[in-house]
Scaffold this active site. Sequence first.
Site, short mmCIF file in Angstrom:
data_model
loop_
_atom_site.label_atom_id
_atom_site.label_comp_id
_atom_site.label_asym_id
_atom_site.label_seq_id
_atom_site.Cartn_x
_atom_site.Cartn_y
_atom_site.Cartn_z
N GLY A 73 0.81 -1.22 0.00
CA GLY A 73 0.00 0.00 0.00
C GLY A 73 0.84 1.27 0.00
O GLY A 73 0.59 2.19 -0.79
N GLN A 184 -7.69 -0.78 2.94
CA GLN A 184 -8.59 -1.49 3.87
C GLN A 184 -9.84 -1.97 3.13
O GLN A 184 -10.33 -3.07 3.38
CB GLN A 184 -9.00 -0.58 5.03
N HIS A 206 -1.69 -8.03 1.62
CA HIS A 206 -1.63 -8.62 2.96
C HIS A 206 -2.84 -8.32 3.84
O HIS A 206 -3.02 -8.92 4.89
CB HIS A 206 -0.34 -8.22 3.69
N THR A 242 12.78 -6.47 -10.22
CA THR A 242 12.25 -7.78 -10.66
C THR A 242 10.96 -8.10 -9.89
O THR A 242 10.94 -8.06 -8.66
CB THR A 242 13.32 -8.87 -10.40
N CYS A 340 0.16 1.06 12.29
CA CYS A 340 1.27 1.90 11.82
C CYS A 340 1.65 2.94 12.84
O CYS A 340 2.75 3.46 12.83
CB CYS A 340 0.90 2.61 10.54
C1 PLP Z 1 -5.59 2.58 4.81
C2 PLP Z 1 -4.18 2.15 4.67
N1 PLP Z 1 -3.40 2.70 3.72
C3 PLP Z 1 -2.14 2.33 3.52
C4 PLP Z 1 -1.55 1.37 4.29
C5 PLP Z 1 -0.13 0.97 4.03
O1 PLP Z 1 -0.10 -0.28 3.44
P1 PLP Z 1 1.24 -1.21 3.51
O2 PLP Z 1 1.42 -1.55 4.94
O3 PLP Z 1 0.88 -2.38 2.66
O4 PLP Z 1 2.34 -0.40 2.96
C6 PLP Z 1 -2.30 0.76 5.31
C7 PLP Z 1 -1.69 -0.26 6.18
O5 PLP Z 1 -1.99 -0.38 7.32
C8 PLP Z 1 -3.66 1.15 5.50
O6 PLP Z 1 -4.41 0.61 6.44
#
Ligand code: PLP
Length: 395
Positions: A73, A184, A206, A242, A340
Amino acid sequence: MTLDLRRYLDCAATTPVLPEVQAEIQRVDREAWANPSSLHGFGLAAAEQLERSREQIAGLLGCSGQLIFSSGGSESIHLALQGSAAELWDQQSNPPRLLLSAVEHPATEAAAQQLQRQGWTVERIPVSPQGLIDLDALRHHLARPTQLVSLIWGQSEVGALQPLQEIGDLCREAGVLLHVDAVQVAAQRPIDFDALPIDLMSVASHKLNGPRGVGALLVREGIKLRPIQSGGGQERGLRSGTEPVALIAGFAKALELLQVRRFKDGQDPMPSLRDRLLSAVLQVPGLQLTGPDPRAHPKLRLANHLSLLVRAADGRPLSGRAVVRELSRSGYAISSGSACSSSRAAGSPVLEAMGIDSHWSASGIRLSLGYWHTESDLQDIPEALRLAIASVAAD
Ligand SMILES: Cc1ncc(COP(=O)(O)O)c(C=O)c1O
């Protein structure tokens, strides 16, 4: 302590890889492990597999435009914002404006700050106490010099689902490009990219029981991007490196299984399971819902998502992180705010943007369900929360 998946309620952070997906990853790693850019037979087998997965994912998400694979993401979001911004502004004319909501994921905030350093103006559109974007403020700000909007469709911390059709229509009317962070949402509802009034969309494998380390950016036909990572020129020059062919095949398999399991006949069991859990946890003294109440507004919340503020019996705000740690002693996995921001002890900028007093902004917890959960898996959660709250309050 043995880890029991029935007690894992942190699917908004990440999800376990399904056995069928693991099998598919292993199969592709055996049969198509080579570099898909190589010209020999091994390379061709990998390239064919890669394109099959691309077609499958694009088909399942309703995208007839371009689909660029990324590491997840965050990378998709950076490519969407920086890649489109570089095409929109030549740095000669007056600086353009980027609009975000006030409740974006940190990846979007970081990409926006990078654009700000390059001369873009960045404006954050306020949200309601439920985390929903202020449409009048958005409408007002869509005038020139706005050229780009980036919006989190399903908010990871408080579950709010933005009214995307309305927002997209406004952006279209104003001739402004719209990127949507659907990281999400893609796990929680079917997506028909072509039918939506949006230009770019970020997704990650994921969150939907696929492998970590792979995601995609969907790009509407005709939208121009510049690469943010150059090198070998893979992904039609837009993302060098790659491609992880086996992980991408796992992503495709996970998405296919998701459609069959949850969305096929429109009878997704998740929202009603979540609503029953919500009613049960709201019986626990000290817990208060944040974000939209799905029992009154089912379309305004991610299907598997609950978020709450935690207080002690005497009304004091408690630390969400302390409650998470306490629950983890009995094997439950939940999170404070979004995963995060879990490394930060400070209050949540998302809760503060929703007008929640800074006293309370470190008191958020989040419970997010997985496809395997049943009512009986969830029945002990209210009592576990009650005990955890009492223990944290007594410290
Ligand atoms: C709404 C949202 N955007 C972006 C991300 C970032 O995705 P990634 O962890 O795959 O980089 C997340 C991950 O928690 C998310 O919940």
